[in-house]
Write a protein that holds these residues in place. Sequence first.
Motif, PDB file in Angstrom:
ATOM      1  N   ARG A  64      11.802 -33.963  32.892  1.00  0.00           N
ATOM      2  CA  ARG A  64      13.077 -33.553  33.125  1.00  0.00           C
ATOM      3  C   ARG A  64      14.314 -34.466  32.267  1.00  0.00           C
ATOM      4  N   ILE A  65      13.857 -35.136  31.582  1.00  0.00           N
ATOM      5  CA  ILE A  65      15.012 -35.729  30.623  1.00  0.00           C
ATOM      6  C   ILE A  65      15.543 -34.464  29.902  1.00  0.00           C
ATOM      7  N   GLY A  66      16.861 -34.777  29.707  1.00  0.00           N
ATOM      8  CA  GLY A  66      17.706 -33.924  28.930  1.00  0.00           C
ATOM      9  C   GLY A  66      18.905 -34.427  28.067  1.00  0.00           C
ATOM     10  N   PRO A  67      19.591 -33.991  27.380  1.00  0.00           N
ATOM     11  CA  PRO A  67      19.790 -32.414  27.100  1.00  0.00           C
ATOM     12  C   PRO A  67      18.447 -32.089  26.074  1.00  0.00           C
ATOM     13  N   VAL A  68      18.193 -32.926  25.344  1.00  0.00           N
ATOM     14  CA  VAL A  68      16.979 -32.576  24.350  1.00  0.00           C
ATOM     15  C   VAL A  68      15.568 -32.925  24.995  1.00  0.00           C
ATOM     16  N   PRO A  69      14.980 -31.399  24.973  1.00  0.00           N
ATOM     17  CA  PRO A  69      13.705 -31.435  25.776  1.00  0.00           C
ATOM     18  C   PRO A  69      12.679 -32.448  25.412  1.00  0.00           C
ATOM     19  N   ALA A  70      11.937 -32.909  26.395  1.00  0.00           N
ATOM     20  CA  ALA A  70      10.979 -34.030  26.477  1.00  0.00           C
ATOM     21  C   ALA A  70      10.143 -34.173  25.408  1.00  0.00           C
ATOM     22  N   LEU A  71       9.670 -33.127  24.880  1.00  0.00           N
ATOM     23  CA  LEU A  71       8.587 -33.241  23.727  1.00  0.00           C
ATOM     24  C   LEU A  71       9.354 -33.453  22.513  1.00  0.00           C
ATOM     25  N   GLU A  72      10.583 -32.883  22.177  1.00  0.00           N
ATOM     26  CA  GLU A  72      11.109 -33.136  21.069  1.00  0.00           C
ATOM     27  C   GLU A  72      12.005 -34.676  21.026  1.00  0.00           C
ATOM     28  N   LEU A  73      12.148 -35.085  22.121  1.00  0.00           N
ATOM     29  CA  LEU A  73      12.640 -36.279  22.068  1.00  0.00           C
ATOM     30  C   LEU A  73      11.769 -37.315  21.838  1.00  0.00           C
ATOM     31  N   ILE A  74      10.423 -37.128  22.149  1.00  0.00           N
ATOM     32  CA  ILE A  74       9.201 -37.809  21.894  1.00  0.00           C
ATOM     33  C   ILE A  74       9.042 -37.789  20.414  1.00  0.00           C
ATOM     34  N   ARG A  75       9.122 -36.578  19.814  1.00  0.00           N
ATOM     35  CA  ARG A  75       8.879 -36.592  18.465  1.00  0.00           C
ATOM     36  C   ARG A  75       9.924 -37.528  17.845  1.00  0.00           C
ATOM     37  N   GLU A  76      11.362 -37.411  17.921  1.00  0.00           N
ATOM     38  CA  GLU A  76      12.275 -38.022  17.367  1.00  0.00           C
ATOM     39  C   GLU A  76      12.032 -39.631  17.507  1.00  0.00           C
ATOM     40  N   VAL A  77      11.647 -40.108  18.634  1.00  0.00           N
ATOM     41  CA  VAL A  77      11.323 -41.421  18.911  1.00  0.00           C
ATOM     42  C   VAL A  77      10.346 -41.813  18.118  1.00  0.00           C
ATOM     43  N   ALA A  78       9.165 -41.156  18.160  1.00  0.00           N
ATOM     44  CA  ALA A  78       8.066 -41.373  17.222  1.00  0.00           C
ATOM     45  C   ALA A  78       8.656 -41.477  15.763  1.00  0.00           C
ATOM     46  N   LEU A  79       9.238 -40.756  15.095  1.00  0.00           N
ATOM     47  CA  LEU A  79       9.702 -40.694  13.648  1.00  0.00           C
ATOM     48  C   LEU A  79      10.495 -42.024  13.413  1.00  0.00           C
ATOM     49  N   ARG A  80      11.494 -42.201  14.412  1.00  0.00           N
ATOM     50  CA  ARG A  80      12.704 -43.268  14.130  1.00  0.00           C
ATOM     51  C   ARG A  80      12.029 -44.689  14.358  1.00  0.00           C
ATOM     52  N   PHE A  81      11.361 -44.622  15.505  1.00  0.00           N
ATOM     53  CA  PHE A  81      10.704 -46.121  16.012  1.00  0.00           C
ATOM     54  C   PHE A  81       9.416 -45.969  16.106  1.00  0.00           C
ATOM     55  N   PRO A  82       8.750 -46.163  14.815  1.00  0.00           N
ATOM     56  CA  PRO A  82       7.228 -45.885  14.869  1.00  0.00           C
ATOM     57  C   PRO A  82       6.723 -47.242  15.685  1.00  0.00           C
ATOM     58  N   ALA A  83       7.305 -48.231  16.010  1.00  0.00           N
ATOM     59  CA  ALA A  83       6.610 -49.251  16.639  1.00  0.00           C
ATOM     60  C   ALA A  83       6.517 -49.384  18.282  1.00  0.00           C
ATOM     61  N   VAL A  84       7.246 -48.119  18.630  1.00  0.00           N
ATOM     62  CA  VAL A  84       7.391 -48.045  20.032  1.00  0.00           C
ATOM     63  C   VAL A  84       6.378 -46.834  20.641  1.00  0.00           C
ATOM     64  N   GLY A  85       5.664 -47.290  21.652  1.00  0.00           N
ATOM     65  CA  GLY A  85       4.721 -46.368  22.352  1.00  0.00           C
ATOM     66  C   GLY A  85       5.586 -45.450  23.269  1.00  0.00           C
ATOM     67  N   VAL A  86       5.288 -44.176  23.226  1.00  0.00           N
ATOM     68  CA  VAL A  86       5.772 -43.245  24.159  1.00  0.00           C
ATOM     69  C   VAL A  86       4.868 -42.605  25.209  1.00  0.00           C
ATOM     70  N   ILE A  87       5.120 -42.616  26.602  1.00  0.00           N
ATOM     71  CA  ILE A  87       4.349 -42.107  27.588  1.00  0.00           C
ATOM     72  C   ILE A  87       5.032 -40.944  28.127  1.00  0.00           C
ATOM     73  N   LEU A  88       4.482 -39.666  28.206  1.00  0.00           N
ATOM     74  CA  LEU A  88       5.081 -38.729  28.861  1.00  0.00           C
ATOM     75  C   LEU A  88       4.709 -38.681  30.340  1.00  0.00           C
ATOM     76  N   VAL A  89       5.686 -38.619  31.486  1.00  0.00           N
ATOM     77  CA  VAL A  89       5.467 -38.291  32.649  1.00  0.00           C
ATOM     78  C   VAL A  89       5.709 -36.695  32.958  1.00  0.00           C
ATOM     79  N   THR A  90       4.606 -36.176  33.436  1.00  0.00           N
ATOM     80  CA  THR A  90       4.889 -34.816  33.702  1.00  0.00           C
ATOM     81  C   THR A  90       3.979 -34.070  34.963  1.00  0.00           C
ATOM     82  N   SER A  91       4.331 -33.060  35.388  1.00  0.00           N
ATOM     83  CA  SER A  91       3.729 -32.318  36.598  1.00  0.00           C
ATOM     84  C   SER A  91       2.703 -31.538  35.919  1.00  0.00           C
ATOM     85  N   ASP A  92       2.557 -31.315  34.438  1.00  0.00           N
ATOM     86  CA  ASP A  92       1.677 -30.368  34.074  1.00  0.00           C
ATOM     87  C   ASP A  92       0.723 -31.072  33.155  1.00  0.00           C
TER      88      ASP A  92
END
Length: 416
Positions: A64-92
Amino acid sequence: MPTRILPAVGDADAVRSVTTLLSQLPDAEPVAPVVDSTQLIDTLARLAAESVDELPEVVVVHERIGPVPALELIREVALRFPAVGVILVTSDASPGLFQAAMDYGARGLVALPLSYEELASRVQAVAQWSVGVRRHLGAGGDVFTGVGGSVVTVSGAKGGAGATLTAIQLALAAQASGRSTALVDMDLQTGDVASYLDVQFRRSVVDLAAITDISPRVLADAVFRHDTGLALLLAPAEGERGEDVTDRAARQIVSALRSRYEVVVIDCGAQLSGAGAAAVEMADRALLVTTPDVVAVRGAKRAVRMWDRLQIRKAEETTVVVNRHSRGTEIQPPLIQRITGTAVAATAIPANFKELQSVVDAGRIHELENKSAVKQALWGLAAELGLVKVSDAAQKAGRFRGGDRGSVSFRRRREG
Protein backbone atom coordinates in the motif's frame (compact mmCIF):
# COMPACT_ATOMS: atom_id res chain seq x y z
CA MET A 1 27.61 -7.46 10.95
CA PRO A 2 23.96 -6.41 11.50
CA THR A 3 21.59 -6.28 8.54
CA ARG A 4 20.24 -2.79 7.89
CA ILE A 5 16.58 -2.92 6.91
CA LEU A 6 14.62 0.07 5.60
CA PRO A 7 10.80 -0.33 5.74
CA ALA A 8 8.74 1.59 3.18
CA VAL A 9 5.21 1.49 4.55
CA GLY A 10 2.50 4.11 4.07
CA ASP A 11 -0.16 2.81 6.46
CA ALA A 12 0.32 3.73 10.14
CA ASP A 13 -0.95 0.39 11.48
CA ALA A 14 1.18 -1.52 9.01
CA VAL A 15 4.22 0.53 10.05
CA ARG A 16 3.85 -0.62 13.65
CA SER A 17 3.34 -4.24 12.63
CA VAL A 18 6.29 -4.36 10.24
CA THR A 19 8.76 -2.48 12.44
CA THR A 20 7.87 -4.55 15.51
CA LEU A 21 8.63 -7.80 13.71
CA LEU A 22 11.77 -6.45 12.06
CA SER A 23 13.15 -5.35 15.43
CA GLN A 24 12.81 -8.93 16.69
CA LEU A 25 14.89 -10.46 13.89
CA PRO A 26 18.38 -11.68 14.84
CA ASP A 27 21.23 -9.35 13.78
CA ALA A 28 18.71 -6.91 12.33
CA GLU A 29 19.12 -3.15 12.43
CA PRO A 30 15.85 -1.57 11.26
CA VAL A 31 16.16 2.09 10.35
CA ALA A 32 13.44 4.73 10.57
CA PRO A 33 10.64 3.83 8.14
CA VAL A 34 9.76 5.97 5.13
CA VAL A 35 6.11 6.63 4.38
CA ASP A 36 5.96 7.11 0.62
CA SER A 37 7.80 6.34 -2.60
CA THR A 38 9.38 9.78 -2.94
CA GLN A 39 10.87 9.63 0.54
CA LEU A 40 12.26 6.16 -0.15
CA ILE A 41 14.04 7.19 -3.35
CA ASP A 42 15.33 10.41 -1.78
CA THR A 43 16.65 8.52 1.25
CA LEU A 44 18.44 5.91 -0.85
CA ALA A 45 19.88 8.57 -3.16
CA ARG A 46 21.25 10.53 -0.21
CA LEU A 47 22.87 7.43 1.27
CA ALA A 48 24.27 6.28 -2.08
CA ALA A 49 25.81 9.70 -2.67
CA GLU A 50 27.99 9.05 0.37
CA SER A 51 28.90 5.46 -0.51
CA VAL A 52 27.31 2.23 -1.70
CA ASP A 53 28.25 0.82 1.71
CA GLU A 54 25.90 3.33 3.38
CA LEU A 55 22.86 1.81 1.68
CA PRO A 56 20.69 -0.64 3.64
CA GLU A 57 21.06 -4.25 2.60
CA VAL A 58 17.29 -4.78 2.54
CA VAL A 59 14.30 -2.58 1.71
CA VAL A 60 10.86 -3.87 2.69
CA VAL A 61 8.12 -2.37 0.47
CA HIS A 62 4.52 -2.68 1.63
CA GLU A 63 1.88 -3.16 -1.07
CA ARG A 64 0.00 0.00 0.00
CA ILE A 65 2.95 2.32 -0.45
CA GLY A 66 2.26 5.35 -2.66
CA PRO A 67 1.97 7.48 -4.67
CA VAL A 68 4.03 5.29 -7.01
CA PRO A 69 2.59 1.74 -7.08
CA ALA A 70 4.65 -0.86 -5.24
CA LEU A 71 5.80 -2.85 -8.28
CA GLU A 72 6.88 0.24 -10.19
CA LEU A 73 8.69 1.51 -7.10
CA ILE A 74 10.52 -1.82 -6.83
CA ARG A 75 11.60 -1.51 -10.46
CA GLU A 76 13.02 1.97 -9.85
CA VAL A 77 14.91 0.85 -6.73
CA ALA A 78 16.31 -2.16 -8.57
CA LEU A 79 17.49 -0.01 -11.49
CA ARG A 80 18.95 2.85 -9.47
CA PHE A 81 20.32 0.93 -6.47
CA PRO A 82 21.28 -2.55 -7.69
CA ALA A 83 23.12 -3.42 -4.45
CA VAL A 84 19.88 -3.15 -2.44
CA GLY A 85 17.63 -6.20 -2.09
CA VAL A 86 13.88 -5.50 -2.10
CA ILE A 87 11.19 -7.59 -0.39
CA LEU A 88 7.53 -7.02 -1.25
CA VAL A 89 4.99 -7.42 1.58
CA THR A 90 1.58 -8.22 0.11
CA SER A 91 -1.77 -9.82 0.84
CA ASP A 92 -1.70 -11.45 -2.61
CA ALA A 93 0.75 -14.33 -2.53
CA SER A 94 -0.44 -15.83 -5.82
CA PRO A 95 2.10 -17.27 -8.30
CA GLY A 96 1.18 -14.52 -10.76
CA LEU A 97 2.09 -11.71 -8.40
CA PHE A 98 5.21 -13.55 -7.26
CA GLN A 99 6.39 -13.78 -10.88
CA ALA A 100 5.52 -10.12 -11.51
CA ALA A 101 7.44 -9.03 -8.41
CA MET A 102 10.50 -10.97 -9.55
CA ASP A 103 10.21 -9.50 -13.05
CA TYR A 104 10.15 -5.99 -11.56
CA GLY A 105 13.32 -6.66 -9.57
CA ALA A 106 12.18 -7.87 -6.13
CA ARG A 107 14.39 -10.44 -4.39
CA GLY A 108 11.61 -11.87 -2.27
CA LEU A 109 7.93 -11.77 -1.35
CA VAL A 110 6.33 -12.13 2.09
CA ALA A 111 2.60 -12.71 2.52
CA LEU A 112 0.28 -10.86 4.90
CA PRO A 113 -0.47 -11.37 7.72
CA LEU A 114 3.23 -11.37 8.53
CA SER A 115 4.86 -14.48 9.89
CA TYR A 116 8.05 -14.12 11.93
CA GLU A 117 9.59 -17.26 10.43
CA GLU A 118 8.82 -16.32 6.84
CA LEU A 119 10.02 -12.74 7.28
CA ALA A 120 13.23 -13.84 9.01
CA SER A 121 13.96 -16.37 6.27
CA ARG A 122 13.41 -13.86 3.45
CA VAL A 123 15.40 -11.09 5.10
CA GLN A 124 18.35 -13.40 5.73
CA ALA A 125 18.40 -14.67 2.15
CA VAL A 126 18.08 -11.20 0.62
CA ALA A 127 20.73 -9.75 2.95
CA GLN A 128 23.18 -12.48 1.91
CA TRP A 129 22.46 -11.70 -1.74
CA SER A 130 23.06 -7.96 -1.15
CA VAL A 131 26.36 -8.61 0.64
CA GLY A 132 27.46 -10.80 -2.26
CA VAL A 133 26.64 -8.10 -4.80
CA ARG A 134 28.61 -5.51 -2.83
CA ARG A 135 31.57 -7.84 -2.56
CA HIS A 136 31.41 -8.22 -6.34
CA LEU A 137 31.27 -4.45 -6.79
CA GLY A 138 34.26 -4.02 -4.49
CA ALA A 139 36.20 -6.51 -6.62
CA GLY A 140 35.71 -4.27 -9.64
CA GLY A 141 32.89 -6.11 -11.36
CA ASP A 142 31.31 -4.44 -14.34
CA VAL A 143 28.12 -3.47 -12.58
CA PHE A 144 26.43 -0.06 -12.64
CA THR A 145 27.00 1.31 -9.14
CA GLY A 146 25.79 4.88 -9.42
CA VAL A 147 22.60 6.20 -7.91
CA GLY A 148 21.22 6.78 -11.38
CA GLY A 149 21.42 9.74 -13.70
CA SER A 150 19.94 13.18 -13.05
CA VAL A 151 16.48 13.63 -14.58
CA VAL A 152 15.39 17.16 -15.51
CA THR A 153 11.96 17.88 -16.97
CA VAL A 154 11.22 21.05 -18.93
CA SER A 155 7.60 22.17 -19.25
CA GLY A 156 6.11 25.28 -20.80
CA ALA A 157 3.76 27.66 -18.99
CA LYS A 158 2.01 27.96 -22.37
CA GLY A 159 2.71 26.99 -25.95
CA GLY A 160 5.64 28.88 -27.44
CA ALA A 161 7.24 29.75 -24.09
CA GLY A 162 10.52 28.12 -25.13
CA ALA A 163 10.48 24.74 -23.37
CA THR A 164 11.84 22.79 -26.34
CA LEU A 165 14.69 25.22 -27.02
CA THR A 166 15.57 25.15 -23.32
CA ALA A 167 15.51 21.35 -23.12
CA ILE A 168 17.68 20.94 -26.21
CA GLN A 169 20.34 23.41 -25.09
CA LEU A 170 20.48 21.96 -21.56
CA ALA A 171 21.05 18.51 -23.07
CA LEU A 172 23.68 19.82 -25.50
CA ALA A 173 25.53 21.53 -22.64
CA ALA A 174 25.56 18.36 -20.56
CA GLN A 175 26.74 16.24 -23.50
CA ALA A 176 29.46 18.75 -24.42
CA SER A 177 30.88 18.59 -20.91
CA GLY A 178 31.49 14.86 -21.27
CA ARG A 179 28.38 13.45 -19.59
CA SER A 180 26.36 10.79 -21.38
CA THR A 181 23.05 12.51 -22.06
CA ALA A 182 19.61 11.49 -23.31
CA LEU A 183 17.04 13.98 -24.59
CA VAL A 184 13.45 12.75 -24.52
CA ASP A 185 10.51 14.35 -26.34
CA MET A 186 7.55 13.63 -24.05
CA ASP A 187 5.39 16.24 -25.79
CA LEU A 188 3.68 13.27 -27.36
CA GLN A 189 1.17 14.96 -29.69
CA THR A 190 3.07 18.04 -30.83
CA GLY A 191 6.74 17.41 -30.01
CA ASP A 192 9.25 19.29 -32.17
CA VAL A 193 12.65 18.08 -30.95
CA ALA A 194 13.21 16.17 -34.21
CA SER A 195 12.40 19.28 -36.26
CA TYR A 196 14.73 21.48 -34.22
CA LEU A 197 17.60 19.00 -34.71
CA ASP A 198 16.91 18.10 -38.38
CA VAL A 199 16.33 14.41 -37.59
CA GLN A 200 14.62 11.80 -39.73
CA PHE A 201 13.67 8.85 -37.54
CA ARG A 202 11.75 5.57 -37.53
CA ARG A 203 11.49 4.67 -33.85
CA SER A 204 10.01 6.73 -31.06
CA VAL A 205 9.11 6.61 -27.41
CA VAL A 206 5.94 4.73 -28.39
CA ASP A 207 8.04 1.69 -29.33
CA LEU A 208 8.94 1.26 -25.66
CA ALA A 209 5.42 1.78 -24.29
CA ALA A 210 4.31 -1.85 -24.36
CA ILE A 211 7.60 -3.36 -23.17
CA THR A 212 7.58 -4.37 -19.51
CA ASP A 213 11.30 -5.11 -19.26
CA ILE A 214 13.33 -2.46 -21.10
CA SER A 215 16.78 -4.00 -21.47
CA PRO A 216 19.81 -1.92 -22.51
CA ARG A 217 19.63 -3.45 -25.99
CA VAL A 218 15.92 -2.67 -26.40
CA LEU A 219 16.55 0.89 -25.23
CA ALA A 220 19.48 1.31 -27.62
CA ASP A 221 17.30 0.16 -30.53
CA ALA A 222 14.71 2.87 -29.78
CA VAL A 223 17.22 5.70 -29.33
CA PHE A 224 18.49 7.86 -32.20
CA ARG A 225 22.15 8.84 -31.92
CA HIS A 226 22.54 12.45 -33.02
CA ASP A 227 25.70 13.90 -34.56
CA THR A 228 26.28 15.87 -31.35
CA GLY A 229 26.44 12.63 -29.35
CA LEU A 230 23.01 13.12 -27.79
CA ALA A 231 20.81 10.05 -27.43
CA LEU A 232 17.37 11.09 -28.68
CA LEU A 233 14.12 9.38 -27.75
CA LEU A 234 11.60 11.19 -29.90
CA ALA A 235 7.86 11.78 -29.91
CA PRO A 236 5.92 9.78 -32.53
CA ALA A 237 5.45 11.31 -35.95
CA GLU A 238 1.75 10.44 -35.68
CA GLY A 239 0.53 12.40 -32.67
CA GLU A 240 -2.43 10.10 -31.98
CA ARG A 241 0.00 7.29 -31.14
CA GLY A 242 1.16 9.28 -28.14
CA GLU A 243 -1.87 7.97 -26.24
CA ASP A 244 -0.10 4.59 -26.07
CA VAL A 245 2.46 6.04 -23.66
CA THR A 246 0.68 5.72 -20.32
CA ASP A 247 1.94 7.06 -17.02
CA ARG A 248 3.09 3.54 -16.12
CA ALA A 249 4.99 3.20 -19.40
CA ALA A 250 6.56 6.62 -18.84
CA ARG A 251 7.82 5.57 -15.41
CA GLN A 252 9.46 2.48 -16.87
CA ILE A 253 11.01 4.45 -19.71
CA VAL A 254 12.39 7.18 -17.44
CA SER A 255 13.77 4.59 -15.01
CA ALA A 256 15.49 2.73 -17.85
CA LEU A 257 17.03 5.94 -19.19
CA ARG A 258 18.14 7.03 -15.73
CA SER A 259 20.00 3.76 -15.30
CA ARG A 260 21.92 4.18 -18.59
CA TYR A 261 22.67 7.91 -18.84
CA GLU A 262 24.24 10.43 -16.50
CA VAL A 263 21.80 13.15 -17.53
CA VAL A 264 18.25 12.73 -18.86
CA VAL A 265 16.47 15.87 -20.11
CA ILE A 266 12.75 15.51 -20.87
CA ASP A 267 10.73 18.02 -22.88
CA CYS A 268 7.18 17.72 -21.50
CA GLY A 269 5.63 20.49 -23.59
CA ALA A 270 2.87 22.79 -22.36
CA GLN A 271 0.00 20.28 -22.16
CA LEU A 272 0.02 17.91 -19.20
CA SER A 273 -0.42 14.25 -20.15
CA GLY A 274 -0.32 11.24 -17.86
CA ALA A 275 3.13 10.41 -19.19
CA GLY A 276 4.36 13.97 -18.67
CA ALA A 277 2.95 14.04 -15.15
CA ALA A 278 4.80 10.83 -14.29
CA ALA A 279 8.04 12.29 -15.65
CA VAL A 280 7.64 15.51 -13.65
CA GLU A 281 6.93 13.50 -10.50
CA MET A 282 10.06 11.38 -10.98
CA ALA A 283 12.38 14.26 -11.92
CA ASP A 284 15.24 15.44 -9.76
CA ARG A 285 14.58 18.95 -11.09
CA ALA A 286 11.35 20.14 -12.70
CA LEU A 287 11.63 23.34 -14.74
CA LEU A 288 8.69 25.46 -15.85
CA VAL A 289 9.56 27.92 -18.62
CA THR A 290 7.64 31.19 -18.81
CA THR A 291 7.97 34.48 -20.61
CA PRO A 292 7.64 37.73 -18.63
CA ASP A 293 4.10 38.59 -19.69
CA VAL A 294 0.75 38.36 -17.90
CA VAL A 295 -0.69 35.48 -19.93
CA ALA A 296 2.37 33.25 -19.54
CA VAL A 297 2.84 33.98 -15.84
CA ARG A 298 -0.83 33.19 -15.22
CA GLY A 299 -0.26 29.95 -17.09
CA ALA A 300 2.73 29.17 -14.89
CA LYS A 301 0.68 29.80 -11.77
CA ARG A 302 -2.11 27.51 -13.05
CA ALA A 303 0.38 24.76 -13.85
CA VAL A 304 2.03 24.97 -10.43
CA ARG A 305 -1.33 24.83 -8.66
CA MET A 306 -2.48 21.89 -10.78
CA TRP A 307 0.72 19.93 -10.09
CA ASP A 308 0.16 20.54 -6.38
CA ARG A 309 -3.53 19.51 -6.47
CA LEU A 310 -2.69 16.32 -8.36
CA GLN A 311 0.19 15.64 -5.94
CA ILE A 312 2.64 15.60 -8.83
CA ARG A 313 4.99 18.21 -7.40
CA LYS A 314 4.93 20.93 -4.77
CA ALA A 315 5.45 24.55 -5.78
CA GLU A 316 8.64 24.87 -3.74
CA GLU A 317 10.06 21.84 -5.61
CA THR A 318 9.56 23.52 -8.99
CA THR A 319 11.97 25.97 -10.64
CA VAL A 320 10.65 28.62 -13.01
CA VAL A 321 12.94 29.71 -15.86
CA VAL A 322 12.28 33.17 -17.29
CA ASN A 323 12.72 33.24 -21.07
CA ARG A 324 12.89 36.34 -23.32
CA HIS A 325 13.86 38.46 -20.37
CA SER A 326 14.87 42.11 -20.62
CA ARG A 327 15.39 44.93 -18.19
CA GLY A 328 12.53 46.89 -19.71
CA THR A 329 9.70 44.48 -18.91
CA GLU A 330 7.41 45.27 -15.99
CA ILE A 331 7.33 41.65 -14.87
CA GLN A 332 10.71 40.73 -13.42
CA PRO A 333 11.84 37.37 -11.89
CA PRO A 334 11.23 38.37 -8.23
CA LEU A 335 7.58 39.16 -9.05
CA ILE A 336 7.19 35.84 -10.88
CA GLN A 337 8.58 34.08 -7.83
CA ARG A 338 6.02 35.75 -5.58
CA ILE A 339 3.13 34.99 -7.93
CA THR A 340 3.97 31.31 -8.49
CA GLY A 341 5.41 30.43 -5.09
CA THR A 342 8.24 28.57 -6.81
CA ALA A 343 11.97 28.98 -6.96
CA VAL A 344 13.16 31.05 -9.92
CA ALA A 345 16.40 30.21 -11.70
CA ALA A 346 19.14 32.77 -11.20
CA THR A 347 19.84 32.52 -14.92
CA ALA A 348 17.34 34.38 -17.10
CA ILE A 349 17.30 33.82 -20.87
CA PRO A 350 17.57 37.10 -22.81
CA ALA A 351 15.12 38.16 -25.50
CA ASN A 352 17.05 37.91 -28.76
CA PHE A 353 15.16 35.93 -31.39
CA LYS A 354 17.32 37.33 -34.20
CA GLU A 355 20.15 35.11 -32.97
CA LEU A 356 17.89 32.08 -33.21
CA GLN A 357 15.84 32.61 -36.35
CA SER A 358 18.25 31.20 -38.94
CA VAL A 359 19.10 28.03 -37.00
CA VAL A 360 15.46 27.47 -35.99
CA ASP A 361 14.25 27.83 -39.58
CA ALA A 362 16.98 25.46 -40.77
CA GLY A 363 16.25 22.93 -38.03
CA ARG A 364 19.86 23.23 -36.85
CA ILE A 365 19.48 24.62 -33.36
CA HIS A 366 22.56 22.65 -32.30
CA GLU A 367 24.63 24.91 -34.57
CA LEU A 368 23.75 28.06 -32.63
CA GLU A 369 26.95 30.12 -32.35
CA ASN A 370 28.93 30.09 -29.13
CA LYS A 371 28.85 33.89 -28.96
CA SER A 372 25.05 33.86 -28.86
CA ALA A 373 23.78 35.48 -25.66
CA VAL A 374 20.86 33.04 -25.64
CA LYS A 375 23.16 30.03 -25.84
CA GLN A 376 25.48 31.40 -23.19
CA ALA A 377 22.54 31.94 -20.83
CA LEU A 378 21.07 28.48 -21.46
CA TRP A 379 24.41 26.78 -20.92
CA GLY A 380 24.82 28.93 -17.84
CA LEU A 381 21.48 27.56 -16.66
CA ALA A 382 22.81 24.03 -17.24
CA ALA A 383 25.73 24.83 -14.95
CA GLU A 384 23.40 26.33 -12.34
CA LEU A 385 21.42 23.08 -12.35
CA GLY A 386 24.58 21.01 -11.92
CA LEU A 387 24.28 19.32 -15.31
CA VAL A 388 27.73 20.35 -16.51
CA LYS A 389 31.16 21.07 -15.19
CA VAL A 390 31.72 24.77 -15.56
CA SER A 391 35.30 24.51 -16.80
CA ASP A 392 34.40 21.93 -19.46
CA ALA A 393 31.36 23.79 -20.68
CA ALA A 394 33.21 27.08 -20.78
CA GLN A 395 35.76 25.58 -23.15
CA LYS A 396 32.98 24.34 -25.42
CA ALA A 397 30.74 27.40 -25.54
CA GLY A 398 32.98 30.40 -25.07
CA ARG A 399 32.75 32.88 -22.23
CA PHE A 400 29.15 32.04 -21.20
CA ARG A 401 28.56 35.56 -20.09
CA GLY A 402 24.96 36.78 -20.11
CA GLY A 403 24.35 40.47 -20.56
CA ASP A 404 20.89 40.78 -18.97
CA ARG A 405 19.95 41.06 -15.36
CA GLY A 406 19.60 37.60 -13.87
CA SER A 407 22.02 35.99 -16.30
CA VAL A 408 24.95 34.02 -14.94
CA SER A 409 28.56 34.71 -15.79
CA PHE A 410 30.71 31.58 -15.71
CA ARG A 411 33.75 33.79 -15.19
CA ARG A 412 32.22 35.36 -12.07
CA ARG A 413 31.32 31.96 -10.69
CA ARG A 414 34.84 30.65 -11.06
CA GLU A 415 36.47 33.73 -9.62
CA GLY A 416 33.92 34.17 -6.82
